[in-house]
Motif scaffolding. Structure first.
Motif, mmCIF file in Angstrom:
data_model
loop_
_atom_site.group_PDB
_atom_site.id
_atom_site.type_symbol
_atom_site.label_atom_id
_atom_site.label_comp_id
_atom_site.label_asym_id
_atom_site.label_seq_id
_atom_site.Cartn_x
_atom_site.Cartn_y
_atom_site.Cartn_z
ATOM 1 N N VAL A 154 -7.351 -2.940 -8.351
ATOM 2 C CA VAL A 154 -8.235 -1.869 -7.869
ATOM 3 C C VAL A 154 -9.162 -1.395 -8.973
ATOM 4 O O VAL A 154 -10.371 -1.235 -8.776
ATOM 5 N N GLU A 178 -10.499 -2.641 -0.339
ATOM 6 C CA GLU A 178 -9.411 -3.440 0.227
ATOM 7 C C GLU A 178 -9.753 -3.998 1.602
ATOM 8 O O GLU A 178 -9.025 -4.844 2.139
ATOM 9 N N SER A 179 -10.847 -3.533 2.200
ATOM 10 C CA SER A 179 -11.238 -4.014 3.530
ATOM 11 C C SER A 179 -11.648 -5.481 3.476
ATOM 12 O O SER A 179 -12.471 -5.870 2.644
ATOM 13 N N TYR A 188 0.829 -1.209 0.000
ATOM 14 C CA TYR A 188 0.000 0.000 0.000
ATOM 15 C C TYR A 188 0.867 1.265 0.000
ATOM 16 O O TYR A 188 0.490 2.278 -0.602
ATOM 17 N N LEU A 198 -0.935 -3.439 -8.231
ATOM 18 C CA LEU A 198 -2.197 -3.364 -7.485
ATOM 19 C C LEU A 198 -3.231 -2.526 -8.222
ATOM 20 O O LEU A 198 -4.437 -2.745 -8.071
ATOM 21 N N LEU A 225 -9.346 2.838 -2.326
ATOM 22 C CA LEU A 225 -8.910 1.861 -1.334
ATOM 23 C C LEU A 225 -10.051 1.150 -0.611
ATOM 24 O O LEU A 225 -9.818 0.163 0.085
ATOM 25 N N ASP A 236 -8.657 -12.419 -6.554
ATOM 26 C CA ASP A 236 -9.671 -11.684 -5.805
ATOM 27 C C ASP A 236 -10.970 -12.465 -5.937
ATOM 28 O O ASP A 236 -11.518 -12.607 -7.032
ATOM 29 N N ARG A 255 -9.179 -11.940 -0.785
ATOM 30 C CA ARG A 255 -8.089 -12.113 -1.750
ATOM 31 C C ARG A 255 -7.076 -13.131 -1.239
ATOM 32 O O ARG A 255 -6.814 -13.204 -0.041
ATOM 33 N N HIS A 272 -7.159 -10.829 3.921
ATOM 34 C CA HIS A 272 -6.212 -11.154 2.856
ATOM 35 C C HIS A 272 -5.449 -12.406 3.292
ATOM 36 O O HIS A 272 -4.895 -12.446 4.392
#
Length: 364
Positions: free
Chosen positions: A345, A181-182, A138, A341, A178, A322, A311, A185
């Motif tokens: 996204v 992304e929660s 990130y 990334l 972003l 994903d 993911r 992982h």
């Protein structure tokens, strides 16, 4: 979806009205700020509407030329008009889709900075190392986007990586990019300490919270907060255990607790803790509001539920999958390095837009 000419005219008219109002000599400063914000939101919508209107008008004119309704029309001109018509017919659906996307309800938090929280999950030392890998991913992605990332707090693991790390990310469109992304992982790889070459599965949890403005979250420090100070513990330099610099803030109405001890200054620790507290309170309020809007997020890519596995990073196969959109890319090193990334996204954002457009068509 097809947007009516009346709706297009309404968008362009409102943009022109706002623009004219901004030039008034007697306009109060706060009204100018409000109008400027509205104009900034309207302009891309109006530009997209103008492009749809222009293409439709040109297509109509070409249809008249190509249709043979004019007895004096040159056959060559008719042929050219038919060719041009095909080009415009190919362009128009894309322009209409671009306008439809502009007209989708905006998430008010999309333009906000974000609080990024990463916590090691199942997997012990390997999970902490993976949390460190995610944080660096990130960081590099933020650099690519021209964003600024400020470390708020970090609980460093003995083997490296993080048990927990929190950072503030500021820049253009941070939360919009972003927010998906929660979630959980998962990593599958052979740990350095594994002599038998067995693949281990570990996990880390990512939470992305939009940072509120002061007006969003009202906190009365005198009645809403209990603030305790104590001596910092763990690694941190010479100041540890010498001054009461660490801060623990309890939000009494909700019971939320935030601790901060990374700074030598009690004042700085308090400011950072308050920043994290505001973000968590704002996210809790967003969750409450969205749960009241029947199924508002069900059609979207993800609900932001941090218990949802989103993911998998598989090192032996060099792939990242994903699970929400069934996207698999065999470019794991490039993705963990940050630049790769962006493809993930962008795919998540495109899928979310498509789902919301389909939902809008269904309503219509």
């Amino acid at each position: 979806m097809s947007i009516s000419p009346e709706r297009i005219a309404q968008i362009e008219r409102r943009r022109d009205e706002v623009q004219a109002s901004m030039t008034r000599a007697d306009l109060p400063p706060e009204e100018f700020v409000r109008l400027s914000k509205e104009y900034a939101e309207l302009e891309p919508v109006a530009n997209a509407a103008h492009e749809v209107r222009r293409l439709r008008q040109e297509l109509k004119a070409l249809e008249f030329m190509a249709g043979g309704e004019d007895p004096d029309a040159d056959p060559l001109m008719r042929e050219m008009a038919q060719e041009e018509m095909q080009i415009l017919k190919d362009k128009l659906p894309e322009a209409e889709r671009a306008l439809a996307l502009q007209l989708l309800p905006k998430d008010a938090a999309d333009a906000r900075p974000a609080m990024l929280e990463i916590r090691a999950g199942t997997g012990g030392d390997e999970a902490a190392l993976f949390a460190g890998d995610l944080f660096r991913m990130y960081q590099r992605y933020a650099d690519e986007q021209g964003w600024k990332m400020e470390l708020i707090s970090a609980n460093v693991a003995e083997v490296g990586g993080f048990k927990e790390v929190v950072a503030s990310v500021t820049g253009t469109g941070v939360f919009a990019k972003l927010k998906f992304e929660s979630g959980v992982h998962r990593v599958q790889r052979v740990p350095v300490t594994e002599s038998g070459g067995r693949i281990h599965t570990s996990a880390a949890t990512v939470a992305v919270l939009p940072e509120p403005e002061d007006v969003d979250i009202q906190i009365n420090e005198a009645t809403d907060l209990r603030i305790d100070v104590y001596r910092a513990s763990g690694s941190g330099g010479q100041h540890v255990n010498t001054t009461d610099s660490a801060v623990r803030i309890t939000h009494l109405p909700t019971g939320l607790v935030v601790t901060q001890q990374d700074e030598k200054s009690q004042h700085k620790n308090k400011a950072k803790a308050l920043k994290v507290l505001r973000a968590r309170l704002y996210e809790a309020e967003r969750d409450r509001t969205q749960s009241e809007q029947a199924g508002a997020r069900k059609a979207m890519v993800g609900s932001g539920d941090r218990s949802e596995r989103i993911r998998t990073y598989n090192f032996p196969q060099g792939r990242v999958t994903d699970h929400r959109i069934n996207l698999t890319l065999h470019r794991l090193p490039e993705i963990l390095e940050g630049p790769g990334l962006a493809e993930v996204v962008d795919a998540l954002i495109a899928e979310d837009e498509a789902a919301r457009l389909a939902q809008l068509d269904g309503v219509g």
